[in-house]
Write a protein that holds these residues in place. Sequence first.
Motif, short mmCIF file in Angstrom:
data_model
loop_
_atom_site.label_atom_id
_atom_site.label_comp_id
_atom_site.label_asym_id
_atom_site.label_seq_id
_atom_site.Cartn_x
_atom_site.Cartn_y
_atom_site.Cartn_z
N TYR A 41 39.60 36.44 39.98
CA TYR A 41 39.56 37.72 39.26
C TYR A 41 40.25 38.75 40.13
O TYR A 41 40.12 38.72 41.35
CB TYR A 41 38.12 38.17 39.00
CG TYR A 41 37.34 37.21 38.15
CD1 TYR A 41 37.39 37.29 36.76
CD2 TYR A 41 36.54 36.22 38.73
CE1 TYR A 41 36.66 36.41 35.97
CE2 TYR A 41 35.82 35.33 37.94
CZ TYR A 41 35.88 35.43 36.58
OH TYR A 41 35.16 34.57 35.79
N GLN A 43 39.62 42.05 40.30
CA GLN A 43 38.57 42.92 40.86
C GLN A 43 37.23 42.43 40.36
O GLN A 43 37.14 41.95 39.23
CB GLN A 43 38.72 44.36 40.40
CG GLN A 43 39.72 45.18 41.11
CD GLN A 43 39.65 46.65 40.65
OE1 GLN A 43 38.95 47.00 39.69
NE2 GLN A 43 40.38 47.49 41.33
N ARG A 44 36.22 42.57 41.21
CA ARG A 44 34.86 42.20 40.79
C ARG A 44 33.91 43.27 41.27
O ARG A 44 34.04 43.80 42.37
CB ARG A 44 34.43 40.86 41.40
CG ARG A 44 35.25 39.67 41.01
CD ARG A 44 35.23 39.38 39.55
NE ARG A 44 34.10 38.55 39.19
CZ ARG A 44 33.66 38.37 37.97
NH1 ARG A 44 34.25 39.00 36.97
NH2 ARG A 44 32.66 37.60 37.71
N ARG A 45 32.93 43.55 40.41
CA ARG A 45 31.82 44.39 40.84
C ARG A 45 30.84 43.53 41.62
O ARG A 45 30.83 42.30 41.51
CB ARG A 45 31.12 45.00 39.62
CG ARG A 45 31.99 45.99 38.88
CD ARG A 45 31.31 46.51 37.65
NE ARG A 45 30.83 45.37 36.86
CZ ARG A 45 29.93 45.44 35.88
NH1 ARG A 45 29.41 46.59 35.56
NH2 ARG A 45 29.57 44.37 35.22
N ASP A 48 28.92 41.22 39.49
CA ASP A 48 29.71 40.10 38.98
C ASP A 48 29.78 38.97 40.02
O ASP A 48 29.62 37.80 39.67
CB ASP A 48 31.14 40.55 38.65
CG ASP A 48 31.19 41.56 37.51
OD1 ASP A 48 30.32 41.49 36.61
OD2 ASP A 48 32.11 42.40 37.52
N ARG A 76 36.98 47.23 49.60
CA ARG A 76 35.89 47.82 48.82
C ARG A 76 36.36 49.17 48.32
O ARG A 76 36.82 50.00 49.09
CB ARG A 76 34.67 47.99 49.72
CG ARG A 76 33.47 48.61 49.07
CD ARG A 76 32.34 48.67 50.12
NE ARG A 76 31.12 49.13 49.53
CZ ARG A 76 30.70 50.40 49.54
NH1 ARG A 76 31.43 51.34 50.12
NH2 ARG A 76 29.57 50.73 48.98
N SER A 85 30.39 53.33 40.75
CA SER A 85 30.77 51.93 40.60
C SER A 85 31.56 51.49 41.83
O SER A 85 32.40 52.25 42.33
CB SER A 85 31.61 51.76 39.33
OG SER A 85 31.93 50.43 39.12
N HIS A 87 33.96 48.38 43.37
CA HIS A 87 34.73 47.17 43.08
C HIS A 87 35.19 46.54 44.38
O HIS A 87 35.45 47.23 45.36
CB HIS A 87 35.96 47.50 42.23
CG HIS A 87 35.62 47.86 40.83
ND1 HIS A 87 36.55 48.37 39.97
CD2 HIS A 87 34.48 47.77 40.11
CE1 HIS A 87 35.99 48.59 38.79
NE2 HIS A 87 34.73 48.25 38.86
N TYR A 88 35.30 45.23 44.34
CA TYR A 88 35.80 44.48 45.48
C TYR A 88 37.02 43.68 45.03
O TYR A 88 37.07 43.21 43.90
CB TYR A 88 34.73 43.51 45.99
CG TYR A 88 33.54 44.22 46.55
CD1 TYR A 88 33.49 44.58 47.88
CD2 TYR A 88 32.46 44.55 45.74
CE1 TYR A 88 32.38 45.25 48.40
CE2 TYR A 88 31.36 45.22 46.24
CZ TYR A 88 31.33 45.57 47.57
OH TYR A 88 30.25 46.23 48.08
N GLN A 89 37.98 43.56 45.93
CA GLN A 89 39.14 42.72 45.66
C GLN A 89 39.68 42.21 46.99
O GLN A 89 39.39 42.77 48.05
CB GLN A 89 40.20 43.48 44.88
CG GLN A 89 40.84 44.63 45.62
CD GLN A 89 41.75 45.42 44.70
OE1 GLN A 89 41.33 46.40 44.12
NE2 GLN A 89 42.99 44.99 44.59
#
Length: 118
Positions: A41, A43-45, A48, A76, A85, A87-89
Motif C-alpha cells: 500500500y 500509505q497506511r494508517r 490499518d 510518519r 490522522s 499516515h505511514y509510508q
Amino acid sequence: MECQTKDFQQEHKKEMRAVQDAMDVLSGKWKIPIISSLCYYNQRRFSDILNDIDGISNRMLSKELKELEINLLVKRTVLDTQPVSVHYQLTDHGLTLRTIIDNLTAWGVTHRRKIVGK
C-alpha cells in the motif's frame, strides 16, 4: 596464493558484516510484516497496519514503527485533520526492500507448498 586467500577472507568479512547490519535493522518478529504491509500500500494508517498483522499489539507496532523511522525506512506524516490522522509510508530507502519482500514472499509460497503441499 596466500594473498588471494587474505583478500577473499577480508571481502567475506565485509559481506558478513553487511548481512549483520541488515539483520540488526530488520530483526524481530514484526519488522518484515510491517514493511510488507507498507510495500503493498502506498500509505497506511496505524490502525490499518495493526489490522494487517495478526497478533501485534498497539504498543509493539508503535515501537517497531519508531525504530523503522529512526533507520530511515519509514516516514510518519501527521495530518492536520479532526481528529488528527497519522499516515505511514516507506521512504525511498525503505522502498529498496520491495525486491527482497517480493523474493521472500515467493520463497515462502514455494516453501509452504513443499512442506504442506498447499
